[in-house]
Design a protein around this motif. Structure first.
Motif: not given
Length: 150
Positions: A56-67
């Protein structure tokens, strides 16, 4: 702000994302998630990723999962050129084809085998699970790996 990657070393998907991060040369704060201790099931983690998966990636207030989604996002945002995910539609289509093959065919079939060994305590691979890799001539694993990375 430095992106945060929630990860578990044992995950092949995480390793793919770590390779993308290295290829892009970006700094990422690594946040280990202990899957065996159930850290991916905590309320805090489920707020980030309701599917409770890694990475899971958290980039500032944006979060996304799945490689796959993470990798293409990182290339789009941090890539200095389009060498990892070309703008040329035909070249990109070949990369997408391999990403979708991985997520739709290869990973679930291998995951069924690994899951039976790790979570179900199997000592051998059952014939039905082994047969999953031979359906559609996917038994040529060395050729398959060469195809994925060509």
């Amino acid at each position: 702000m430095t992106p945060k990657l929630y990860y578990a070393d044992l995950s092949p998907a995480v390793r793919g994302t770590l390779l993308a991060i290295k290829a892009l040369g970006i700094d990422v704060e690594l946040k280990p998630v202990n899957l065996m201790a159930g850290e991916h099931l905590t309320p805090e983690y489920l707020k980030l990723n309701p599917l409770h998966t890694v990475p899971t990636l958290e980039d500032g207030d944006f979060v996304i999962w799945d490689s796959h989604a993470i990798n293409t996002y990182l290339v789009g945002k941090y890539g200095k050129n389009d060498s990892l995910y070309p703008k040329d539609l035909q070249k990109r289509a070949v990369i997408d084809q391999r990403l979708y093959f991985d997520v739709g065919i290869l990973f679930p079939r291998v995951g069924a085998i690994v899951g039976s060994l790790l979570r179900e305590g199997a000592k051998t691979v059952s014939k039905d699970k082994a047969d999953l890799l031979t359906q559609g001539n996917y038994y040529l694993i060395p050729d398959l790996i060469a195809l994925l990375f060509s």
